[in-house]
Design an enzyme around this catalytic site. Structure first.
Site, PDB file in Angstrom:
ATOM      1  N   HIS A  37       2.319   2.122  -3.186  1.00 12.78           N
ATOM      2  CA  HIS A  37       1.457   3.114  -3.839  1.00 12.78           C
ATOM      3  C   HIS A  37       2.018   4.529  -3.734  1.00 12.78           C
ATOM      4  O   HIS A  37       1.289   5.495  -3.893  1.00 12.78           O
ATOM      5  CB  HIS A  37       0.039   3.048  -3.269  1.00 12.78           C
ATOM      6  CG  HIS A  37      -0.640   1.729  -3.498  1.00 12.78           C
ATOM      7  ND1 HIS A  37      -1.891   1.426  -3.023  1.00 12.78           N
ATOM      8  CD2 HIS A  37      -0.233   0.617  -4.162  1.00 12.78           C
ATOM      9  CE1 HIS A  37      -2.220   0.190  -3.372  1.00 12.78           C
ATOM     10  NE2 HIS A  37      -1.221  -0.323  -4.060  1.00 12.78           N
ATOM     11  N   ASP A  82       0.872  -1.193   0.000  1.00 10.47           N
ATOM     12  CA  ASP A  82       0.000   0.000   0.000  1.00 10.47           C
ATOM     13  C   ASP A  82       0.907   1.241   0.000  1.00 10.47           C
ATOM     14  O   ASP A  82       2.031   1.164  -0.487  1.00 10.47           O
ATOM     15  CB  ASP A  82      -0.938  -0.058   1.214  1.00 10.47           C
ATOM     16  CG  ASP A  82      -2.218   0.737   0.998  1.00 10.47           C
ATOM     17  OD1 ASP A  82      -2.181   1.717   0.233  1.00 10.47           O
ATOM     18  OD2 ASP A  82      -3.253   0.410   1.594  1.00 10.47           O
TER      19      ASP A  82
END
Ligand SMILES: *[C@@H]1O[C@H](CO)[C@@H](O)[C@H](O)[C@H]1NC(C)=O
Ligand SMILES: *[C@@H]1O[C@H](CO)[C@@H](O)[C@H](O)[C@H]1NC(C)=O
Ligand SMILES: *[C@@H]1O[C@H](CO)[C@@H](O)[C@H](O)[C@H]1NC(C)=O
Ligand SMILES: *[C@@H]1O[C@H](CO)[C@@H](O)[C@H](O)[C@H]1NC(C)=O
Ligand SMILES: *[C@@H]1O[C@H](CO)[C@@H](O)[C@H](O)[C@H]1NC(C)=O
Ligand SMILES: *[C@@H]1O[C@H](CO)[C@@H](O)[C@H](O)[C@H]1NC(C)=O
Ligand SMILES: *[C@@H]1O[C@H](CO)[C@@H](O)[C@H](O)[C@H]1NC(C)=O
Length: 368
Positions: free
Chosen positions: A245, A222
């Protein structure tokens, strides 16, 4: 804050002086978890031994150190709370092993440091969240009753502190979480989880100020760093991010009671194989009226990043997406300076900017 710090130092110093006059030993006092019964055999539950070692170190009237030697120390959820009497350090040379079953943690945060001033965490050790078994349970996009998985290490109301050298491996949810923290340095930390592990954010920061992240590698499934509501003056330097991310401000605008994010410098940072690099995401129909301002991104290399610069004021990761309200999140004074490299996705633009309304946005200066 300054007066509190001064008072704290004065207290600690006077205690030290008392120690000087009343006993011959004034040096650092070490609290080895093994002398509290901890066993580095990978299976005994060491939560009680660690908590007891912490309590004694925290109450010690002089500088103190909790020491975790080499070995695999299994422990359920633990809280290391202050206030402590003096500067406390926590040195981890071994491995802390979380329960594989999330239910056995019984806390929101596996290792929770709270209400502490002048804490240092260091060592060559690893905190291993053993998240693999829990990741398939993370189905919150489709299941409203999904289990809330534990964050590996959290700092709530911890000031004037630092963490360095430690590795954080395979958290169940996020790795390191900062909440109401002021003046905190994160240096030389290694944060690792597989690129396809859900919700394993590297560093999450909210309602904090004067945070300095440097010389750190973050590769997760993430956000490498997620900058949430209410932060001021964050400095991110010489960080490598990927997989993950990217370094993300937001998402913001969804919930009430959010606060401004002011002052962010991201410098000398490399993104490798991430979905995003520089990212700002705000919900369209925002519940709050806040501003994101004074951000500088400088000397940033992108290597095979899918969406290198992605500023999205219509953020909505999964439907239904309400696209009727006004965005009340203003983005002001963002500078992108000297950003280069390669992008992965032929269809996606290098720079994607979705303004909700140009009017609500101040200025962005590009220089490449
Ligand atoms: C951490 O521990 C403190 C003190 O017990 C508690 O108030 C706080 O809610 C805990 N934080 C998290 C995120 O678990
Ligand atoms: C740390 O700072 C925060 C915000 O600045 C404050 O709310 C908190 O009380 C401080 N904690 C300690 C232990 O001094
Ligand atoms: C920030 O914290 C460090 C200890 O980590 C301390 O030495 C320094 O004085 C603090 N800075 C301020 C402005 O309080
Ligand atoms: C980070 O830790 C992981 C897991 O221990 C290791 O494989 C990797 O080499 C480390 N990376 C860096 C940059 O230290
Ligand atoms: C951040 O920390 C690094 C490493 O400790 C240090 O070199 C740098 O000067 C600090 N930067 C700021 C703005 O505090
Ligand atoms: C950047 O961080 C890495 C660790 O991730 C370290 O080996 C390197 O020396 C740092 N470079 C600078 C210029 O501080
Ligand atoms: C824009 O942001 C930079 C960097 O934080 C800051 O130095 C400058 O004063 C800001 N400009 C305005 C008009 O606020």
């Amino acid at each position: 804050m300054a007066s509190i710090n001064t008072a704290f130092k004065a207290l600690c110093l006077s205690l030290l002086l008392v120690a000087v006059s009343s006993s011959p030993t004034t040096e650092l006092k070490i609290f080895d978890v093994q002398s509290y019964g901890a066993k580095g055999d990978g299976t005994s539950d060491n939560a009680k031994a660690f908590t007891n070692a912490w309590k004694d170190a925290c109450a010690w009237k002089g500088r103190s150190k909790v020491y975790v030697p080499k070995g695999a120390f299994y422990l359920g959820g633990v809280t290391f709370a202050g206030p402590c009497n003096c500067q406390t350090s926590f040195v981890i040379d071994g491995v802390l092993l979380a329960p594989t079953n999330n239910d056995d943690i019984k806390k929101e945060t596996w290792v929770n440091f709270s209400y502490i001033n002048y804490l240092t965490i260091s060592g060559s050790g690893t905190i291993d969240g053993q998240g693999k078994e829990s990741w398939p349970l993370n189905n919150c996009n489709t299941n409203d009753h999904c289990p809330r998985l534990a964050v590996s290490m959290g700092f709530d109301f911890v000031n004037n502190s630092r963490i360095e050298g430690i590795t954080s491996l395979n958290s169940k949810a996020g790795h390191l979480n900062f909440f109401f923290v002021d003046n905190f340095t994160i240096a030389g930390v290694n944060i690792t989880a597989p690129g396809d592990s859900p919700n394993t954010d590297g560093i999450k920061i909210g309602f904090s100020s004067n945070i300095n992240i440097s010389n750190t590698h973050i590769g997760t499934g993430d956000d490498c760093i997620a900058i949430l509501s209410g932060n001021t003056n964050l400095f991110i330097y010489n960080v490598t991010c990927g997989p993950g991310h990217g370094i993300s401000v937001g998402s913001l605008g969804k919930n009430k009671d959010e606060k401004n994010v002011e002052g962010l410098m991201v410098k000398d940072t490399v993104f490798t194989g991430t979905s995003d690099g520089i990212r700002i995401k705000t919900w369209e129909s925002s519940a709050t009226e806040i501003a994101l301002s004074n951000f500088v991104y400088e000397n940033i290399q992108m290597i095979d990043v899918q969406s290198p610069i992605n500023i999205d004021q219509q953020y909505c990761p999964y439907p239904p997406c309400k696209k009727t309200g006004d965005s009340h999140v203003q983005i002001q004074n963002v500078t992108l300076n000297n950003i280069w490299g390669t992008s992965m996705n032929k269809e996606a633009p290098w720079i994607r900017i979705e303004w909700f309304k140009p009017k609500v946005t101040d200025k962005i200066r590009f220089s490449f």
